[in-house]
Design a protein around this motif. Sequence first.
Motif, PDB file in Angstrom:
ATOM      1  N   VAL A   1      23.061  25.601  25.724  1.00  0.00           N
ATOM      2  CA  VAL A   1      23.647  26.534  24.785  1.00  0.00           C
ATOM      3  C   VAL A   1      24.760  25.819  24.034  1.00  0.00           C
ATOM      4  O   VAL A   1      25.676  25.294  24.653  1.00  0.00           O
ATOM      5  CB  VAL A   1      24.222  27.763  25.528  1.00  0.00           C
ATOM      6  N   PRO A   2      24.686  25.765  22.700  1.00  0.00           N
ATOM      7  CA  PRO A   2      25.764  25.119  21.966  1.00  0.00           C
ATOM      8  C   PRO A   2      27.081  25.847  22.213  1.00  0.00           C
ATOM      9  O   PRO A   2      27.115  27.065  22.251  1.00  0.00           O
ATOM     10  CB  PRO A   2      25.351  25.266  20.502  1.00  0.00           C
ATOM     11  N   SER A   3      28.139  25.100  22.394  1.00  0.00           N
ATOM     12  CA  SER A   3      29.448  25.689  22.645  1.00  0.00           C
ATOM     13  C   SER A   3      30.503  24.867  21.944  1.00  0.00           C
ATOM     14  O   SER A   3      30.436  23.638  21.961  1.00  0.00           O
ATOM     15  CB  SER A   3      29.717  25.705  24.148  1.00  0.00           C
ATOM     16  N   PRO A   4      31.492  25.503  21.337  1.00  0.00           N
ATOM     17  CA  PRO A   4      32.517  24.723  20.680  1.00  0.00           C
ATOM     18  C   PRO A   4      33.329  23.916  21.667  1.00  0.00           C
ATOM     19  O   PRO A   4      33.967  22.943  21.303  1.00  0.00           O
ATOM     20  CB  PRO A   4      33.394  25.772  20.002  1.00  0.00           C
ATOM     21  N   THR A   5      33.303  24.306  22.941  1.00  0.00           N
ATOM     22  CA  THR A   5      34.097  23.594  23.917  1.00  0.00           C
ATOM     23  C   THR A   5      33.350  22.412  24.514  1.00  0.00           C
ATOM     24  O   THR A   5      33.941  21.623  25.229  1.00  0.00           O
ATOM     25  CB  THR A   5      34.550  24.543  25.040  1.00  0.00           C
ATOM     26  N   GLY A   6      32.065  22.246  24.215  1.00  0.00           N
ATOM     27  CA  GLY A   6      31.309  21.098  24.727  1.00  0.00           C
ATOM     28  C   GLY A   6      31.514  20.959  26.215  1.00  0.00           C
ATOM     29  O   GLY A   6      31.292  21.881  26.973  1.00  0.00           O
TER      30      GLY A   6
ATOM     31  N   PRO B   1      37.045  22.845  28.373  1.00  0.00           N
ATOM     32  CA  PRO B   1      37.333  23.993  29.219  1.00  0.00           C
ATOM     33  C   PRO B   1      36.436  25.182  28.927  1.00  0.00           C
ATOM     34  O   PRO B   1      36.000  25.374  27.806  1.00  0.00           O
ATOM     35  CB  PRO B   1      38.802  24.325  28.875  1.00  0.00           C
ATOM     36  N   PRO B   2      36.145  25.993  29.958  1.00  0.00           N
ATOM     37  CA  PRO B   2      35.313  27.178  29.760  1.00  0.00           C
ATOM     38  C   PRO B   2      36.049  28.246  28.960  1.00  0.00           C
ATOM     39  O   PRO B   2      37.263  28.194  28.780  1.00  0.00           O
ATOM     40  CB  PRO B   2      35.034  27.652  31.188  1.00  0.00           C
ATOM     41  N   ALA B   3      35.285  29.249  28.493  1.00  0.00           N
ATOM     42  CA  ALA B   3      35.830  30.300  27.641  1.00  0.00           C
ATOM     43  C   ALA B   3      37.004  31.037  28.294  1.00  0.00           C
ATOM     44  O   ALA B   3      37.872  31.523  27.598  1.00  0.00           O
ATOM     45  CB  ALA B   3      34.724  31.283  27.269  1.00  0.00           C
ATOM     46  N   ALA B   4      37.045  31.118  29.614  1.00  0.00           N
ATOM     47  CA  ALA B   4      38.117  31.847  30.288  1.00  0.00           C
ATOM     48  C   ALA B   4      39.482  31.200  30.063  1.00  0.00           C
ATOM     49  O   ALA B   4      40.503  31.807  30.337  1.00  0.00           O
ATOM     50  CB  ALA B   4      37.828  31.944  31.780  1.00  0.00           C
ATOM     51  N   LEU B   5      39.524  29.989  29.569  1.00  0.00           N
ATOM     52  CA  LEU B   5      40.790  29.312  29.327  1.00  0.00           C
ATOM     53  C   LEU B   5      41.311  29.530  27.911  1.00  0.00           C
ATOM     54  O   LEU B   5      42.269  28.892  27.497  1.00  0.00           O
ATOM     55  CB  LEU B   5      40.644  27.813  29.599  1.00  0.00           C
ATOM     56  N   TRP B   6      40.697  30.453  27.178  1.00  0.00           N
ATOM     57  CA  TRP B   6      41.093  30.735  25.795  1.00  0.00           C
ATOM     58  C   TRP B   6      41.493  32.195  25.674  1.00  0.00           C
ATOM     59  O   TRP B   6      41.022  33.040  26.427  1.00  0.00           O
ATOM     60  CB  TRP B   6      39.941  30.415  24.840  1.00  0.00           C
ATOM     61  N   THR B   7      42.343  32.480  24.703  1.00  0.00           N
ATOM     62  CA  THR B   7      42.788  33.851  24.479  1.00  0.00           C
ATOM     63  C   THR B   7      42.941  34.107  22.987  1.00  0.00           C
ATOM     64  O   THR B   7      42.964  33.175  22.181  1.00  0.00           O
ATOM     65  CB  THR B   7      44.124  34.111  25.210  1.00  0.00           C
TER      66      THR B   7
ATOM     67  N   ARG C   1      36.201  20.640  15.347  1.00  0.00           N
ATOM     68  CA  ARG C   1      36.003  19.495  16.241  1.00  0.00           C
ATOM     69  C   ARG C   1      35.796  18.337  15.290  1.00  0.00           C
ATOM     70  O   ARG C   1      34.804  18.294  14.575  1.00  0.00           O
ATOM     71  CB  ARG C   1      34.807  19.645  17.162  1.00  0.00           C
ATOM     72  N   GLY C   2      36.764  17.430  15.237  1.00  0.00           N
ATOM     73  CA  GLY C   2      36.724  16.368  14.240  1.00  0.00           C
ATOM     74  C   GLY C   2      36.837  16.997  12.865  1.00  0.00           C
ATOM     75  O   GLY C   2      37.753  17.761  12.598  1.00  0.00           O
ATOM     76  N   GLU C   3      35.873  16.724  12.009  1.00  0.00           N
ATOM     77  CA  GLU C   3      35.862  17.297  10.656  1.00  0.00           C
ATOM     78  C   GLU C   3      34.922  18.500  10.533  1.00  0.00           C
ATOM     79  O   GLU C   3      34.749  19.038   9.448  1.00  0.00           O
ATOM     80  CB  GLU C   3      35.465  16.225   9.640  1.00  0.00           C
ATOM     81  N   THR C   4      34.320  18.927  11.645  1.00  0.00           N
ATOM     82  CA  THR C   4      33.369  20.033  11.619  1.00  0.00           C
ATOM     83  C   THR C   4      34.072  21.343  11.947  1.00  0.00           C
ATOM     84  O   THR C   4      34.690  21.483  13.008  1.00  0.00           O
ATOM     85  CB  THR C   4      32.233  19.790  12.638  1.00  0.00           C
ATOM     86  N   TYR C   5      33.955  22.307  11.035  1.00  0.00           N
ATOM     87  CA  TYR C   5      34.532  23.631  11.253  1.00  0.00           C
ATOM     88  C   TYR C   5      33.597  24.458  12.128  1.00  0.00           C
ATOM     89  O   TYR C   5      32.388  24.439  11.935  1.00  0.00           O
ATOM     90  CB  TYR C   5      34.767  24.343   9.922  1.00  0.00           C
ATOM     91  N   LEU C   6      34.191  25.191  13.067  1.00  0.00           N
ATOM     92  CA  LEU C   6      33.452  26.030  14.008  1.00  0.00           C
ATOM     93  C   LEU C   6      34.042  27.434  13.990  1.00  0.00           C
ATOM     94  O   LEU C   6      35.187  27.634  13.594  1.00  0.00           O
ATOM     95  CB  LEU C   6      33.558  25.453  15.421  1.00  0.00           C
ATOM     96  N   ASP C   7      33.275  28.390  14.446  1.00  0.00           N
ATOM     97  CA  ASP C   7      33.753  29.768  14.540  1.00  0.00           C
ATOM     98  C   ASP C   7      34.692  29.881  15.745  1.00  0.00           C
ATOM     99  O   ASP C   7      34.262  29.727  16.889  1.00  0.00           O
ATOM    100  CB  ASP C   7      32.555  30.706  14.706  1.00  0.00           C
ATOM    101  N   PRO C   8      35.985  30.166  15.525  1.00  0.00           N
ATOM    102  CA  PRO C   8      36.906  30.242  16.661  1.00  0.00           C
ATOM    103  C   PRO C   8      36.599  31.379  17.632  1.00  0.00           C
ATOM    104  O   PRO C   8      36.999  31.318  18.791  1.00  0.00           O
ATOM    105  CB  PRO C   8      38.278  30.427  15.998  1.00  0.00           C
ATOM    106  N   LEU C   9      35.867  32.395  17.189  1.00  0.00           N
ATOM    107  CA  LEU C   9      35.527  33.485  18.105  1.00  0.00           C
ATOM    108  C   LEU C   9      34.619  33.012  19.238  1.00  0.00           C
ATOM    109  O   LEU C   9      34.564  33.642  20.290  1.00  0.00           O
ATOM    110  CB  LEU C   9      34.872  34.644  17.347  1.00  0.00           C
ATOM    111  N   LEU C  10      33.932  31.880  19.036  1.00  0.00           N
ATOM    112  CA  LEU C  10      33.089  31.334  20.106  1.00  0.00           C
ATOM    113  C   LEU C  10      33.917  30.919  21.319  1.00  0.00           C
ATOM    114  O   LEU C  10      33.402  30.868  22.434  1.00  0.00           O
ATOM    115  CB  LEU C  10      32.281  30.139  19.593  1.00  0.00           C
TER     116      LEU C  10
END
Length: 174
Positions: free
Chosen positions: A28-33, A36-42, A152-161
């Motif tokens: 599953v693609p994830s911005p966190t690669g 850290p897992p999603a639980a470490l974000w708020t 991530r680098g120069e690639t924009y990602l959806d922060p809601l992910l």
Amino acid sequence: MPAPRALLAVLVVAGLLTGLPTAAAAPVPSPTGSGPPAALWTWPLPGAPTVSRPFDAPATPYAAGHRGVDLAGRVDGQVLAAGDGVVAFAGMVAGRPVVSVDHTDGLRTTYEPVTPGVAAGQPVARGSPLGVLVAGHAGCPVDACLHWGLRRGETYLDPLLLLRPPRVRLLPWQ
């Protein structure tokens, strides 16, 4: 080994030997690669703010799009670090106050318009204050909106992910 278990073992081995498809987890693609897992974000604003404008990835690096999400907030409301990191920048960009935070795995979150309460090089923890939200974000339907970005680098990602756990799907093994 009881008969049902023995039969199951024989079927599994037969399937492996004959190349019959079996289930495997799909990546599953994830911005966190591998970070850290999603639980470490708020959320970068207290509570669960309303998204007033979603992420719209540009077709090419220079094409139109919305390289972040706009979150409805309030003037002078606290803006919080979405995750642990180090402040990369805190100051003015094109006449707007901006804070950027570098995180693990090459991720950078950005927050604008935010009057900084932090300085470049300062470590920040998830949920710690970065500054206060100011009015003036174009297209905001309320008094103040936070434009929250993720790269991530120069690639924009959806922060809601960062806030959504990855969805796991099973696909046939081929």
